[in-house]
Design an enzyme around this catalytic site. Structure first.
Site: not given
Ligand code: 13P
Length: 284
Positions: A81, A205
């Site tokens: 990610d 996201h």
């Molecule tokens: P959050 O931490 O707001 O759930 O976001 C997660 C995310 O988008 C990881 O790429």
């Protein structure tokens, strides 16, 4: 069922449904998320952020996620990610992970060129790439303020045409971490982008700390991959503090760690069910 490529998982005929993508940081997170997927009978995406891989390592934490995916009774995709370091992403692809290349902070053309390079590399290795266009208001860990730039339909379409990216993350008012006040998601913008890009899967996201009704509406608007990190981290940290306060004598890892995995599993199950609600079920 075992490991499935991200693009294949998201291209199933899923009607009004989003696949939950959960950030994992330790093996307890991995077990909690995969157990939740198996318990609900739904597919899931395990994501490891680039920063987490720097300490967790592709060969250790990445291998654990791939191992859990391969053993799973339901389809599981495994990806990096918010990757920005091309050598690290190349290594992840070679290890069998899909990747997100995040060039959202770069000028449009540079983001296009880097993403296209990653797409060519990933496809040559039989893997796929999520890209991002537009910028979210806070950094991946939700701690650093950044300038928010909402994605337009035109730039999303142009970005897709010029990169051939497999999956695309957009900025529609979503932010990482906790929202300052109520989340204001531009659902109309999300729906217009999803329609213009259809059948390319669109990603949201910053999926934590959002009211359930807004999550359902985002799925109905066409979001197909829905990312969650903070809600799981909160559950894990709360359970850790509770255990330390209530059972300070515990030292056995097999007594300390399973409750942490269980805390992650419980939140993940609730999220998976919520994301599947608009369609009631996912066929794979
Ligand atoms: P959050 O931490 O707001 O759930 O976001 C997660 C995310 O988008 C990881 O790429």
């Amino acid at each position: 069922m075992s490991q499935v490529k991200l693009s294949e998982l998201l291209q199933q005929d899923c009607g009004t449904y989003a696949v939950g993508a959960f950030n994992v940081h330790t093996t307890e997170f991995i077990q909690g998320v995969v157990n939740a997927a198996q318990e609900t009978g739904q597919p899931v995406i395990l994501m490891i952020a680039e920063g987490v891989l720097r300490y967790g390592r592709i060969e250790i934490l990445g291998a654990a996620a791939l191992g859990a995916a391969r053993m799973s009774k339901v389809p599981v995709a495994v990806m990096v990610d918010h990757g920005k370091e091309i050598p690290l992403l190349k290594k992840a692809l070679q290890a069998g992970m899909d990747v997100m290349y995040d060039g959202s902070a770069l000028p449009f053309q540079e983001n296009v060129e880097n993403t296209r390079y990653m797409v060519e590399l990933a496809h040559s290795l039989g893997r796929c790439v999520e890209g991002e266009i537009g910028a979210l208001g806070l950094s991946e860990d939700g701690e650093e303020e950044r300038e928010q730039k909402l994605t337009t339909v035109e730039e999303a379409v142009q970005f897709y045409r010029e990169t051939g990216v497999d999956v695309l993350a957009v900025s529609v008012g979503n932010v990482h971490g906790f929202y300052r006040g109520e989340a204001k998601i531009d659902l109309e913008r999300a729906a217009q982008i999803a329609e213009a890009l259809n059948p390319l899967p669109v990603v949201m996201h910053g999926g934590s700390d959002i009211p359930e009704e807004t999550v359902r509406a985002a799925v109905r608007a066409g979001i197909r991959k829905y990312n969650i990190a903070t809600d799981l981290k909160q559950a894990y940290a709360d359970k850790m503090r509770q255990l330390a306060a209530q059972e300070p004598q515990l030292i056995q890892p097999w007594e300390l760690f399973p409750p942490l995995a269980k805390a992650v599993q419980e939140v993940t199950e609730r999220k998976i069910r919520l994301l599947a609600e608009p369609a009631k079920q996912f066929h794979f």
